[in-house]
Design a protein around this motif. Structure first.
Motif, PDB file in Angstrom:
ATOM      1  N   ILE A 163       0.837  -1.201   0.000  1.00  0.00           N
ATOM      2  CA  ILE A 163       0.000   0.000   0.000  1.00  0.00           C
ATOM      3  C   ILE A 163       0.871   1.250   0.000  1.00  0.00           C
ATOM      4  O   ILE A 163       0.607   2.201  -0.749  1.00  0.00           O
ATOM      5  N   GLY A 164       1.927   1.255   0.796  1.00  0.00           N
ATOM      6  CA  GLY A 164       2.853   2.394   0.816  1.00  0.00           C
ATOM      7  C   GLY A 164       3.484   2.636  -0.542  1.00  0.00           C
ATOM      8  O   GLY A 164       3.570   3.780  -1.004  1.00  0.00           O
ATOM      9  N   VAL A 165       3.913   1.575  -1.207  1.00  0.00           N
ATOM     10  CA  VAL A 165       4.528   1.690  -2.538  1.00  0.00           C
ATOM     11  C   VAL A 165       3.520   2.243  -3.542  1.00  0.00           C
ATOM     12  O   VAL A 165       3.837   3.132  -4.333  1.00  0.00           O
ATOM     13  N   ILE A 166       2.296   1.731  -3.509  1.00  0.00           N
ATOM     14  CA  ILE A 166       1.259   2.202  -4.433  1.00  0.00           C
ATOM     15  C   ILE A 166       0.988   3.691  -4.212  1.00  0.00           C
ATOM     16  O   ILE A 166       0.931   4.478  -5.163  1.00  0.00           O
ATOM     17  N   LEU A 167       0.835   4.088  -2.968  1.00  0.00           N
ATOM     18  CA  LEU A 167       0.535   5.497  -2.668  1.00  0.00           C
ATOM     19  C   LEU A 167       1.694   6.410  -3.036  1.00  0.00           C
ATOM     20  O   LEU A 167       1.472   7.510  -3.547  1.00  0.00           O
ATOM     21  N   ARG A 168       2.928   5.972  -2.791  1.00  0.00           N
ATOM     22  CA  ARG A 168       4.075   6.800  -3.199  1.00  0.00           C
ATOM     23  C   ARG A 168       4.128   6.949  -4.713  1.00  0.00           C
ATOM     24  O   ARG A 168       4.455   8.002  -5.222  1.00  0.00           O
ATOM     25  N   GLY A 169       3.778   5.895  -5.442  1.00  0.00           N
ATOM     26  CA  GLY A 169       3.758   5.930  -6.910  1.00  0.00           C
ATOM     27  C   GLY A 169       2.691   6.869  -7.455  1.00  0.00           C
ATOM     28  O   GLY A 169       2.890   7.515  -8.476  1.00  0.00           O
ATOM     29  N   LYS A 170       1.559   6.976  -6.764  1.00  0.00           N
ATOM     30  CA  LYS A 170       0.489   7.847  -7.216  1.00  0.00           C
ATOM     31  C   LYS A 170       0.809   9.306  -6.961  1.00  0.00           C
ATOM     32  O   LYS A 170       0.304  10.182  -7.640  1.00  0.00           O
ATOM     33  N   LYS A 171       1.670   9.579  -5.969  1.00  0.00           N
ATOM     34  CA  LYS A 171       2.063  10.971  -5.676  1.00  0.00           C
ATOM     35  C   LYS A 171       3.142  11.462  -6.623  1.00  0.00           C
ATOM     36  O   LYS A 171       3.304  12.648  -6.789  1.00  0.00           O
ATOM     37  N   ALA A 172       3.869  10.512  -7.218  1.00  0.00           N
ATOM     38  CA  ALA A 172       4.986  10.896  -8.108  1.00  0.00           C
ATOM     39  C   ALA A 172       4.514  11.459  -9.418  1.00  0.00           C
ATOM     40  O   ALA A 172       3.443  11.423  -9.840  1.00  0.00           O
TER      41      ALA A 172
END
Length: 172
Positions: A163-172
């Protein structure tokens, strides 16, 4: 009925005693979970209006729930922002589960009221249940036993990271 010994579930069963005390004060087991208890209570992610938590008594491995912070039994009591966040978080759950345990599909929904199967009917929450072709077999019917093959703690850590990886990817 055949019984299978599963000592790791003892902590979950004991948690019901504390949950019952909490509910007698008018609050559900989902109300007011302090952030410092997130790991202990299997809270995966907190957003503005809702949070994601693992079901302690899953129908299938990876059974997650999206829970609004506001305690209400009625869907119509949720404001539009909360309803929208429920959908976004449900989508996040499904994406994380696909990346982590590769289910073939999902059940997604809510049990509204005790008669609909809601065991915690005072606080609306939404279930995301991963499904696999053939995941229902003879064990529940013939053996009156449900077999869950994933270690819950390990899966919690994997899902939280995903979930952390997905959310960081969406902010990029």
């Amino acid at each position: 009925m055949r019984k299978m010994y599963s000592p790791w579930r003892e902590a979950y069963m004991e948690s019901f005693k504390e949950a019952k005390k909490h509910e007698t004060r008018g609050k559900s087991v989902f109300a007011d979970i302090p952030p410092e208890e997130d790991e202990e209570r299997y809270v995966l992610h907190r957003a503005e209006k809702c949070f994601i938590i693992m079901n302690l008594y899953p129908y299938n491995c990876g059974h997650l729930m999206v829970v609004p912070y506001r305690q209400t039994p009625d869907f119509s009591d949720l404001d539009n922002e909360t309803r929208l966040e429920v959908m976004h978080l449900a989508d996040l759950c499904m994406e994380a589960l696909k990346k982590t345990i590769s289910p073939h599909g999902f059940n997604f929904g809510a049990n509204l009221g005790k008669v609909a199967g809601g065991s915690i009917d005072s606080h609306i929450h939404f279930h995301i249940v991963p499904r696999w072709e053939g995941d229902t077999n003879f064990m529940p019917v013939v053996g009156d036993t449900k077999v869950l093959s994933n270690d819950m703690r390990r899966l919690y850590l994997q899902l939280r990271e995903t979930i952390g990886v997905i959310l960081r990817g969406k902010k990029a």
